[in-house]
Design a protein around this motif. Structure first.
Motif, PDB file in Angstrom:
ATOM      1  N   TYR A 285       0.737  -1.121  -0.563  1.00 19.76           N
ATOM      2  CA  TYR A 285       0.181  -0.096  -0.195  1.00 19.76           C
ATOM      3  C   TYR A 285       0.859   1.070   0.203  1.00 19.76           C
ATOM      4  N   ARG A 286       1.482   1.330   0.431  1.00 18.73           N
ATOM      5  CA  ARG A 286       2.414   2.386   1.252  1.00 18.73           C
ATOM      6  C   ARG A 286       3.483   2.836  -0.049  1.00 18.73           C
ATOM      7  N   GLY A 287       3.825   1.345  -0.767  1.00 15.34           N
ATOM      8  CA  GLY A 287       5.250   2.058  -1.977  1.00 15.34           C
ATOM      9  C   GLY A 287       3.776   2.578  -2.985  1.00 15.34           C
ATOM     10  N   ALA A 288       2.304   2.211  -2.624  1.00 14.09           N
ATOM     11  CA  ALA A 288       1.387   2.636  -4.069  1.00 14.09           C
ATOM     12  C   ALA A 288       1.385   3.872  -4.374  1.00 14.09           C
ATOM     13  N   ILE A 289       1.195   4.389  -2.957  1.00 14.21           N
ATOM     14  CA  ILE A 289       0.631   6.111  -2.531  1.00 14.21           C
ATOM     15  C   ILE A 289       2.234   6.865  -2.522  1.00 14.21           C
ATOM     16  N   ASP A 290       2.842   6.226  -2.011  1.00 12.99           N
ATOM     17  CA  ASP A 290       4.754   6.793  -1.788  1.00 12.99           C
ATOM     18  C   ASP A 290       4.542   8.173  -3.367  1.00 12.99           C
ATOM     19  N   ALA A 291       4.510   7.226  -4.796  1.00 10.65           N
ATOM     20  CA  ALA A 291       4.376   7.426  -5.641  1.00 10.65           C
ATOM     21  C   ALA A 291       4.048   8.684  -5.788  1.00 10.65           C
ATOM     22  N   LEU A 292       2.990   9.356  -4.861  1.00 15.14           N
ATOM     23  CA  LEU A 292       1.702  10.574  -5.141  1.00 15.14           C
ATOM     24  C   LEU A 292       2.205  12.103  -4.840  1.00 15.14           C
ATOM     25  N   GLY A 293       3.501  11.244  -3.852  1.00 16.73           N
ATOM     26  CA  GLY A 293       4.485  12.615  -2.944  1.00 16.73           C
ATOM     27  C   GLY A 293       3.690  13.349  -2.542  1.00 16.73           C
ATOM     28  N   LEU A 294       2.873  12.400  -1.321  1.00 16.43           N
ATOM     29  CA  LEU A 294       1.821  13.097  -1.142  1.00 16.43           C
ATOM     30  C   LEU A 294       2.596  13.839   0.787  1.00 16.43           C
ATOM     31  N   GLY A 295       4.035  13.323   0.618  1.00 20.09           N
ATOM     32  CA  GLY A 295       4.086  13.034   1.876  1.00 20.09           C
ATOM     33  C   GLY A 295       4.675  12.116   3.103  1.00 20.09           C
ATOM     34  N   ASP A 296       3.805  12.935   4.061  1.00 17.49           N
ATOM     35  CA  ASP A 296       3.412  11.910   5.168  1.00 17.49           C
ATOM     36  C   ASP A 296       2.633  11.158   5.714  1.00 17.49           C
ATOM     37  N   VAL A 297       2.724   9.674   5.221  1.00 17.18           N
ATOM     38  CA  VAL A 297       1.049   9.281   4.245  1.00 17.18           C
ATOM     39  C   VAL A 297       1.293   7.966   6.073  1.00 17.18           C
ATOM     40  N   SER A 298       0.389   8.021   6.969  1.00 13.63           N
ATOM     41  CA  SER A 298       0.135   7.041   7.878  1.00 13.63           C
ATOM     42  C   SER A 298      -0.785   5.451   7.082  1.00 13.63           C
ATOM     43  N   ILE A 299      -0.634   4.055   7.546  1.00 11.33           N
ATOM     44  CA  ILE A 299      -1.128   3.327   7.078  1.00 11.33           C
ATOM     45  C   ILE A 299      -0.975   2.089   7.834  1.00 11.33           C
ATOM     46  N   THR A 300      -2.268   1.646   8.703  1.00  8.79           N
ATOM     47  CA  THR A 300      -2.754   0.749   9.359  1.00  8.79           C
ATOM     48  C   THR A 300      -3.300   0.321   9.539  1.00  8.79           C
TER      49      THR A 300
END
Length: 322
Positions: free
Chosen positions: A66-81
């Motif tokens: 999940y994080r790998g997919a979202i990091d590509a968007l460059g949204l900064g700090d994203v929390s996934i739990t």
């Protein structure tokens, strides 16, 4: 058949080292306040502003994917739990994706939400999005201010109530015990970086009520015994009163903790922070009603006979030997 906690009335000496207990409480409050100043609280979406997306998939949650997919968007700090709940089905795997509001924006835009959902669907086509919650920075700032005012007003109302019902020394002990409980609760959330949201504010107000109830029960017995044993030293009267209410205090706290622990284990992530705050509050509230509120009352002294006029105003308070 009657359940008895003690076969005989207990006779514990709670004030043999009462100054040490007050010192420990003061030290814990300093540590809690220091933790709050240095690392602050892990504010939830209610106070920080941003967006929370709740996802559901029949396949196990892979946070790294999940994080790998979202990091590509460059949204900064994203929390996934990942969310664990005994009530979930075997094919119900839930995750919470928290995205902070971007600089210069009131909240995460619809385009960003759609981009996040599209990125997750690219790696997990069967994923569904069950809810999206957004809170703007302006609203979150107002919530923080309102929460602080609510806690302060609650403690102020307690001060007036105890002052009118008892004496100002009782009020001072009760309010300082409540402040002690609130500061330690905020401190443990700061130290462990547990999410702090509006549910925790509700827990703080509940803790204030619970701790007050326990303190008033002890203080009622103290007032009765002060009238009954007018020549006893205040320290002895306080010890006697706390011992007489010990069974009630212990059983009330114990049964409350049983229910709270069950909720903490089985209640799910939505109320877990609230329940943790309540468990901690019951523990420190019971402690403070004995070792903080009563110890402060011992330090300040108290009027020994309410039935007589203040003819001996100069001797109305008990002297406390250090």
């Amino acid at each position: 058949m009657r359940l008895r906690l003690f076969n005989e009335a207990p006779n514990f000496d709670f004030f043999n080292r009462w100054k040490i207990w007050l010192g420990i409480s003061g030290l814990m409050m300093i540590v809690a306040f220091g933790s709050f100043l240095m690392q602050g609280l892990n504010y939830g979406i209610d106070f920080r502003g941003g967006t929370t997306i709740r996802s559901e998939s029949p396949m196990a949650v892979d946070i790294a994917e999940y994080r790998g997919a979202i990091d590509a968007l460059g949204l900064g700090d994203v929390s996934i739990t990942e969310v664990f709940d005994p009530s979930f089905r075997d094919d119900q795997n839930v995750a919470m994706i928290r995205i902070q509001a971007q600089d210069g924006q009131e909240a995460v835009t619809t385009d960003v939400i759609e981009a996040v959902e599209g990125a997750l669907q690219s790696v997990r086509p069967d994923i569904k999005f069950t809810s999206v919650e957004s809170v703007g920075p302006k609203v979150s700032g107002e919530l923080i201010q309102t929460a602080v005012i609510a806690v302060v007003l609650a403690i102020g109302a307690v001060l007036i109530y105890i002052w009118l019902r008892f004496e100002w020394q009782f009020a001072a002990g009760a309010v300082l015990a409540l402040v002690h409980d609130v500061i330690l609760t905020i401190g443990i959330f700061s130290e462990l970086q547990i999410r702090f949201d509006l549910a925790i504010i509700a827990a703080l107000l509940t803790i204030v009520g619970y701790s007050l109830n326990d303190t008033v029960v002890v203080f009622d017995r103290v007032r009765e015994n002060l009238r009954k044993y007018k020549k006893r030293d205040l320290k002895d009267v306080l010890n006697l009163s706390i011992n007489e209410t010990m069974a009630r205090t212990f059983m009330t706290s114990f049964t409350t903790l049983i229910a709270l622990i069950a909720l903490f284990v089985l209640g799910g992530d939505v109320i877990r922070g609230f329940v943790f705050a309540m468990i901690w509050g019951v523990i420190v509230g019971t402690y403070s009603s004995i070792f903080v509120a009563s110890a402060i009352l011992l330090y300040l002294g108290v009027k020994r006979d309410w039935s007589k006029p203040d003819a001996n105003a100069g001797n109305q308070y008990a002297n406390i030997d250090a």
